[in-house]
Scaffold this active site. Structure first.
Site, PDB file in Angstrom:
ATOM      1  N   ASP A  11       0.503  -1.153  -0.075  1.00  0.00           N
ATOM      2  CA  ASP A  11       0.005   0.051   0.062  1.00  0.00           C
ATOM      3  C   ASP A  11       0.286   1.254  -0.526  1.00  0.00           C
ATOM      4  OD1 ASP A  11      -2.249   1.859   0.000  1.00  0.00           O
ATOM      5  OD2 ASP A  11      -2.344   1.069   2.221  1.00  0.00           O
TER       6      ASP A  11
ATOM      7  N   ASP B 226      -0.616   4.781   0.850  1.00  0.00           N
ATOM      8  CA  ASP B 226      -0.399   5.692   2.385  1.00  0.00           C
ATOM      9  C   ASP B 226      -0.035   5.071   3.592  1.00  0.00           C
ATOM     10  OD1 ASP B 226      -1.292   7.870   1.021  1.00  0.00           O
ATOM     11  OD2 ASP B 226      -2.634   7.404   0.280  1.00  0.00           O
TER      12      ASP B 226
END
Length: 273
Positions: free
Chosen positions: A12, A14
């Protein structure tokens, strides 16, 4: 578990590499090590607003140099899904350039007249007129697709309504639920694996959320790492009926061990089995 061969990484963005556009300490060293060792990786985001080129520029301003081809968005996953389902189709899009560019790239016609699909993505300018048009097209028979189920997103001023919240509005008005392509749908993982040319048995997923990152990795057959540099803390994993393979403070803990992140010191047992 793969114990000798080099692992591939899905991660991922963020909460793993950046937080509110500030680099997470050690993330740049981690990414540099992956590049220097020739380790395959793909940065994932459910945000469909930006193209990979846009995201590369934003990450570079934060101090991370990620190749454009190593960025995979829910918009790209949605475009790949639609290309497989109905090649050369048409869609009415509520979203930004990240989504429209991805659909144009597969030869889709974007139209508000009798489209095959209504495709809902992230935007900062949801309009009543666009949502009303989407509702009427779904009522008329267009298939309803949404890039991701996230109900809200962060901003400096507080929470913002995101794709999942607007999708719920359209679903309530039409009685028709969308098909969500992004995390936690393992379809997002599989499309990223295909783009990377990697196999699930030698790939792991790094994320800061149990409900999207770890769940989608688990359902796609990947080993999973939960990092505590985003929204999760050490108690988060205990709230769910499934566990990550390991829990780490951040990706900085992987520096020096990217070829096999499951090697541990005797005094440092895995956080989850």
């Amino acid at each position: 578990m793969n114990k000798t061969a080099t692992w591939n990484y899905l991660m991922d963005m963020d909460g793993v590499l950046v937080r509110e556009e500030h680099i997470i300490p050690g993330a740049d060293v981690f990414v540099s090590e992956l590049v220097e060792n020739g380790i395959g990786f793909m940065v994932l985001t459910n945000n469909s607003i930006y193209t990979p080129r846009d995201l590369r520029a934003r990450l570079k301003r934060s101090g991370l140099d990620i190749p454009e081809e190593s960025i995979w968005t829910s918009a790209l996953a949605t475009a790949r899904f639609l290309d497989q389902q109905r090649p050369g189709g048409s869609a009415y899009v509520v979203g930004e350039s990240g989504l429209t560019t991805a659909l144009h790239s597969i030869g889709y016609v974007l139209t508000d007249r009798d489209p095959d699909y209504v495709v809902l993505g992230e935007t900062r300018t949801y309009s009543f007129e666009a949502i009303t048009r989407a509702i009427r097209l779904v009522e008329s028979g267009a298939k309803f697709i949404a890039t991701n189920p996230d109900e809200k997103g962060p901003s400096r001023e507080g929470s913002l309504p995101a794709t999942g919240a607007v999708a719920a509005l359209i679903e309530r008005a039409t009685g028709r639920a969308p098909y969500y392509v992004g995390k936690p749908n393992p379809l997002m993982m599989r499309s990223a694996l295909n783009a990377l040319g990697a196999h699930s048995e030698s790939t792991l997923m790094i994320g800061d959320r149990m409900d999207t990152d770890v769940r989608s990795g688990l359902e796609a057959g990947l080993q999973t790492l939960l990092v505590l540099s985003g929204i999760s803390d050490r108690d988060t994993a205990e709230l769910f009926p499934y566990r990550p393979t390991r829990v780490l403070d951040s990706v900085a803990d992987l520096v020096g061990r990217t070829r096999n992140p499951f090697d541990t010191d005797p005094a440092e047992p895995p956080a989850a089995e």
